[in-house]
Write a protein that holds these residues in place. Structure first.
Motif, PDB file in Angstrom:
ATOM      1  N   VAL A 185      -7.470  -3.554  -1.562  1.00  0.00           N
ATOM      2  CA  VAL A 185      -7.405  -3.052  -0.186  1.00  0.00           C
ATOM      3  C   VAL A 185      -8.474  -1.971  -0.074  1.00  0.00           C
ATOM      4  N   PRO A 186      -9.653  -2.279   0.478  1.00  0.00           N
ATOM      5  CA  PRO A 186     -10.795  -1.345   0.439  1.00  0.00           C
ATOM      6  C   PRO A 186     -10.815  -0.320   1.567  1.00  0.00           C
ATOM      7  N   PHE A 187      -9.734  -0.212   2.343  1.00  0.00           N
ATOM      8  CA  PHE A 187      -9.713   0.622   3.535  1.00  0.00           C
ATOM      9  C   PHE A 187     -10.156   2.055   3.247  1.00  0.00           C
ATOM     10  N   PHE A 188      -9.519   2.711   2.264  1.00  0.00           N
ATOM     11  CA  PHE A 188      -9.828   4.114   1.974  1.00  0.00           C
ATOM     12  C   PHE A 188     -11.207   4.261   1.324  1.00  0.00           C
ATOM     13  N   THR A 189     -11.594   3.281   0.545  1.00  0.00           N
ATOM     14  CA  THR A 189     -12.929   3.316  -0.067  1.00  0.00           C
ATOM     15  C   THR A 189     -14.014   3.261   1.003  1.00  0.00           C
ATOM     16  N   GLU A 190     -13.819   2.411   1.997  1.00  0.00           N
ATOM     17  CA  GLU A 190     -14.801   2.288   3.082  1.00  0.00           C
ATOM     18  C   GLU A 190     -14.891   3.579   3.896  1.00  0.00           C
ATOM     19  N   ILE A 218       2.362  13.063   1.170  1.00  0.00           N
ATOM     20  CA  ILE A 218       1.917  11.743   1.643  1.00  0.00           C
ATOM     21  C   ILE A 218       0.517  11.447   1.112  1.00  0.00           C
ATOM     22  N   VAL A 219      -0.366  12.431   1.194  1.00  0.00           N
ATOM     23  CA  VAL A 219      -1.727  12.253   0.695  1.00  0.00           C
ATOM     24  C   VAL A 219      -1.715  12.054  -0.822  1.00  0.00           C
ATOM     25  N   MET A 220      -0.847  12.797  -1.530  1.00  0.00           N
ATOM     26  CA  MET A 220      -0.750  12.622  -2.975  1.00  0.00           C
ATOM     27  C   MET A 220      -0.389  11.182  -3.321  1.00  0.00           C
ATOM     28  N   ILE A 221       0.597  10.630  -2.639  1.00  0.00           N
ATOM     29  CA  ILE A 221       1.034   9.258  -2.920  1.00  0.00           C
ATOM     30  C   ILE A 221      -0.072   8.264  -2.589  1.00  0.00           C
ATOM     31  N   LEU A 222      -0.716   8.448  -1.452  1.00  0.00           N
ATOM     32  CA  LEU A 222      -1.826   7.562  -1.078  1.00  0.00           C
ATOM     33  C   LEU A 222      -2.975   7.675  -2.080  1.00  0.00           C
ATOM     34  N   GLY A 223      -3.153   8.867  -2.626  1.00  0.00           N
ATOM     35  CA  GLY A 223      -4.274   9.101  -3.521  1.00  0.00           C
ATOM     36  C   GLY A 223      -4.155   8.418  -4.861  1.00  0.00           C
ATOM     37  N   VAL A 224      -2.924   8.246  -5.374  1.00  0.00           N
ATOM     38  CA  VAL A 224      -2.766   7.710  -6.727  1.00  0.00           C
ATOM     39  C   VAL A 224      -2.470   6.218  -6.769  1.00  0.00           C
ATOM     40  N   ILE A 225      -2.206   5.607  -5.626  1.00  0.00           N
ATOM     41  CA  ILE A 225      -2.022   4.142  -5.603  1.00  0.00           C
ATOM     42  C   ILE A 225      -3.397   3.497  -5.602  1.00  0.00           C
ATOM     43  N   PRO A 226      -3.729   2.686  -6.615  1.00  0.00           N
ATOM     44  CA  PRO A 226      -5.096   2.120  -6.723  1.00  0.00           C
ATOM     45  C   PRO A 226      -5.348   1.000  -5.714  1.00  0.00           C
ATOM     46  N   TRP A 227      -5.525   1.391  -4.458  1.00  0.00           N
ATOM     47  CA  TRP A 227      -5.635   0.428  -3.366  1.00  0.00           C
ATOM     48  C   TRP A 227      -6.730  -0.600  -3.611  1.00  0.00           C
ATOM     49  N   ASP A 228      -7.924  -0.137  -3.887  1.00  0.00           N
ATOM     50  CA  ASP A 228      -9.072  -1.046  -4.004  1.00  0.00           C
ATOM     51  C   ASP A 228      -9.122  -1.708  -5.371  1.00  0.00           C
ATOM     52  N   LEU A 282      -9.222   7.950  -1.626  1.00  0.00           N
ATOM     53  CA  LEU A 282      -7.792   7.811  -1.873  1.00  0.00           C
ATOM     54  C   LEU A 282      -7.561   6.486  -2.602  1.00  0.00           C
ATOM     55  N   GLY A 283      -6.816   6.563  -3.683  1.00  0.00           N
ATOM     56  CA  GLY A 283      -6.629   5.392  -4.525  1.00  0.00           C
ATOM     57  C   GLY A 283      -7.342   5.546  -5.856  1.00  0.00           C
ATOM     58  N   ASP A 284      -8.329   6.452  -5.907  1.00  0.00           N
ATOM     59  CA  ASP A 284      -9.050   6.736  -7.148  1.00  0.00           C
ATOM     60  C   ASP A 284      -8.713   8.131  -7.675  1.00  0.00           C
ATOM     61  N   TRP A 285      -7.688   8.744  -7.099  1.00  0.00           N
ATOM     62  CA  TRP A 285      -7.317  10.091  -7.512  1.00  0.00           C
ATOM     63  C   TRP A 285      -6.526  10.062  -8.811  1.00  0.00           C
ATOM     64  N   TYR A 286      -6.692  11.148  -9.584  1.00  0.00           N
ATOM     65  CA  TYR A 286      -5.844  11.355 -10.742  1.00  0.00           C
ATOM     66  C   TYR A 286      -5.531  12.846 -10.779  1.00  0.00           C
ATOM     67  N   PHE A 287      -5.150  13.401 -11.915  1.00  0.00           N
ATOM     68  CA  PHE A 287      -4.635  14.759 -11.925  1.00  0.00           C
ATOM     69  C   PHE A 287      -5.675  15.798 -11.538  1.00  0.00           C
ATOM     70  N   PHE A 298      12.116   7.076  -4.545  1.00  0.00           N
ATOM     71  CA  PHE A 298      11.488   7.333  -5.844  1.00  0.00           C
ATOM     72  C   PHE A 298      11.356   6.059  -6.670  1.00  0.00           C
ATOM     73  N   ALA A 299      12.349   5.175  -6.573  1.00  0.00           N
ATOM     74  CA  ALA A 299      12.297   3.921  -7.324  1.00  0.00           C
ATOM     75  C   ALA A 299      11.176   3.016  -6.822  1.00  0.00           C
ATOM     76  N   ILE A 300      10.909   3.060  -5.526  1.00  0.00           N
ATOM     77  CA  ILE A 300       9.783   2.296  -4.979  1.00  0.00           C
ATOM     78  C   ILE A 300       8.470   2.853  -5.535  1.00  0.00           C
ATOM     79  N   GLY A 301       8.369   4.174  -5.604  1.00  0.00           N
ATOM     80  CA  GLY A 301       7.176   4.782  -6.195  1.00  0.00           C
ATOM     81  C   GLY A 301       6.996   4.385  -7.644  1.00  0.00           C
ATOM     82  N   GLY A 302       8.097   4.335  -8.391  1.00  0.00           N
ATOM     83  CA  GLY A 302       8.019   3.960  -9.795  1.00  0.00           C
ATOM     84  C   GLY A 302       7.593   2.527 -10.004  1.00  0.00           C
ATOM     85  N   THR A 303       8.149   1.615  -9.211  1.00  0.00           N
ATOM     86  CA  THR A 303       7.863   0.194  -9.421  1.00  0.00           C
ATOM     87  C   THR A 303       6.501  -0.225  -8.883  1.00  0.00           C
TER      88      THR A 303
END
Length: 579
Positions: free
Chosen positions: A342-347, A327-337, A383-388, A187-192
């Motif tokens: 990191v444009p992987f999910f955007t592509e 797992i998908v939730m976490i991937l979805g809210v990290i702004p990868w691009d 994924l990476g552009d997700w919000y609530f 959880f601390a890794i997710g927070g930071t």
């Protein structure tokens, strides 16, 4: 023999309403003001403008004379600004009068995330309507919480979680205490990294039963989530909502100041883990030491593992789907691009969008939450552009899939989902009520006045004292502005500029001072949001766990003191660390 009646702590609803009333009363005492952005071509300046609420009210009620009264007051405000800011360029000085008129007409200060309401004394109607306005502002979070309730209800009905908890406890065989550091580090890794905060609401109904079944108490499972994610946000390293926003405001890169922030993360997370484990051991050895020993356990959280639920193949499949959901939730809210390039999910998303529109996909440029929030709250996105909005759609979908995989019929699935939603209605309402406090404070124009007082206090200090004061200064502001990004936009233009001046005056790098100012701000915001009654996450989690606000303070009191002192020491050391 007389018996003394025990004084009970008011409910979270009452506490929040009382705070709302106090803040509203203060708008009749504390002067109003606003920070207004003045622009002239490519030049910009942020100026502080004291405002008279009674004068503003008279102008708004003046009818046909409103334009002339606005012009007269705008001129007075312009004269004040020009007197207080003699170093403005000639172009900016010429722009000030028109900017004051524009503000009085629209309420737009030009500052990101700032209210567009003209400051006014807050009365009875404002107090009553604040929770409603707060709920409207937090509707995406509230809806997410309700859908999480339905999701958890369906999951519980399958029996898969009971089977998993039983199997996990039996496998740990007396070493259940080791779950605390493992989960807290996660959880601390997710927070930071990405500011994991509101998303943790989904984990309380899952984690707390695990620790109850292992012989701990409600507070142990609650603290594992709140303390770890909260300290992770406090010591943000790449969190785009705190470090990222603040860095962009002052013009620094996300990595500037990373050395100190990583050291803080290691030290403070270690403190948090030690604190929670110490409490958990005391409770396990003697349940009388539990802070919440007399608190009834919410329905559905107490699991009887004496008769282990069979871990069938169908239940294993449900738990696989459950893991995929998070797992998908976490991937979805990290702004990868957007933040990490990191444009992987955007592509991948754009490739699918170009194949077919059947899935409701659209180009990422149009779907990106950060670019077009209002119109895409429930649109699909990479994924990476997700919000609530996207998270709510995802959990709703997975609720249906998990229910069908477990063998539920249509009516049973809907009834189970709605029963879960009902369990979290109060939590969703508390989120709106806590947001209402911020509404009253903003509409009353108090935030800028308090910020100005801090600005004056931070001037002409040494780097070490400045860094400490910047941290302390942001603490009361964090109560008023619980949003990390909102606080960054409000304070960093001012504190960042002061940091540059103080460090240059001491013969040190201006960027070093600004990086420390960012760390001080996010540390203050982080420690306050561990216990803030204006935080929808804290109050919502308390309601969900059935724990009172007084219990939270009783548990967190010593930890807050330790974190406060440790943070000041680390910030002082940071002045002398390599930039």
């Amino acid at each position: 023999m007389k018996t003394t009646k025990k004084i009970e702590m008011p409910s979270a609803f009452t506490i929040l309403l009382v705070i709302t009333m106090i803040v509203a009363a203060l708008t009749w005492i504390i002067p109003a003001s606003k920070y207004i952005q003045v622009e002239a071509g490519e030049e910009t300046a942020l100026v502080h403008v004291p405002l008279d609420r009674d004068r503003l009210y008279d102008i708004e009620m003046s009818g046909e004379n409103i334009d002339s009264m606005r012009a007269e007051y705008a001129q007075e405000l312009s004269d004040f600004v020009l007197t207080q800011n003699p170093d403005l360029s000639e172009n900016l000085k010429e722009a000030v009068p028109d900017r004051m008129v524009s503000y009085l007409e629209t309420g737009d200060s030009g500052v990101s995330n700032s209210s567009t309401n003209i400051p006014a004394k807050q009365g009875i109607w404002n107090i009553i309507s604040a929770p409603v306005e707060g709920f409207f502002q937090a509707k995406d979070v509230a809806l997410f919480i309700l859908i999480i309730g339905g999701f958890v209800g369906v999951l519980m009905k399958t029996g898969a979680l009971d089977a998993t908890i039983g199997a996990l406890i039996h496998k740990m065989n007396g070493k259940e205490i080791m779950l605390i550091p493992i989960l807290m580090i996660i959880f601390a890794i997710g927070g930071t990294t990405y500011g994991m905060c509101e998303e943790t609401i989904a984990f309380y109904p899952i984690i707390i039963p695990v620790f109850l079944a292992a012989g701990f108490d409600l507070m142990t499972g609650f603290a594992v989530i709140l303390v770890s994610a909260g300290i992770g946000v406090l010591a943000s390293t790449t969190n785009p909502f705190a470090t990222g926003v603040a860095s962009s405001v002052v013009g620094l890169g996300l990595g500037d100041g990373m050395i100190l922030r990583f050291i803080m993360w290691v030290v403070l997370v270690g403190i948090g883990i030690t604190y929670v484990m110490r409490y958990a051991k005391q409770v396990k050895n003697n349940p009388e030491h539990s802070i919440v020993k007399n608190v009834p356990i919410p329905e559905g959280m107490q699991k009887d593992i004496s008769q282990q639920v069979p871990f069938t193949a169908r239940r294993k499949l449900v738990m696989i789907l459950f893991a995929i959901t998070f797992i998908v939730m976490i991937l979805g809210v990290i702004p990868w691009d957007l933040k990490f390039h990191v444009p992987f999910f955007t592509e991948i998303y754009n490739s699918l969008a170009s194949i077919s529109r059947l899935l409701g996909l659209q180009p990422t440029t149009a779907a990106n939450y950060w670019n077009n929030y209002d119109s895409i709250v429930t649109h699909s996105a990479a994924l990476g552009d997700w919000y609530f909005g996207q998270l709510s759609v995802w959990f709703l979908t997975m609720s249906v899939i998990i229910g069908l995989v477990s063998g539920m019929k249509e009516k049973e699935l809907i009834q189970t989902f709605m029963s879960g939603v009902k369990d979290l209605v109060s939590v969703a309402l508390i989120v709106g009520l806590s947001r209402g406090i911020k509404v009253v404070m903003e509409f009353g124009g108090m935030d800028a006045t308090i910020l100005r007082a801090g600005e004056l206090a931070l001037k002409n200090t040494s780097p070490v004292i400045f860094t400490t004061l910047a941290y302390i200064f942001n603490i009361p502001l964090s109560f008023l502005i619980p949003s990390t990004s909102g606080l960054a936009n409000a304070t960093m233009p001012i504190v960042g500029g002061l940091a540059k001046s103080v460090f240059e005056g001491a013969g040190m790098m201006a960027n070093h001072g600004q990086a420390l100012a960012i760390t001080a701000y996010q540390s203050a915001s982080g420690i306050v949001n561990l216990i803030s009654p204006t935080s929808g996450t804290v109050m919502g989690a308390l309601a969900l766990a059935g724990i009172s606000y007084s219990h939270l303070w009783k548990f967190m009191g010593k930890l807050l003191g330790i974190l406060f002192i440790a943070t000041i020491v680390l910030l002082g050391i940071g002045v002398f660390l390599p930039f």
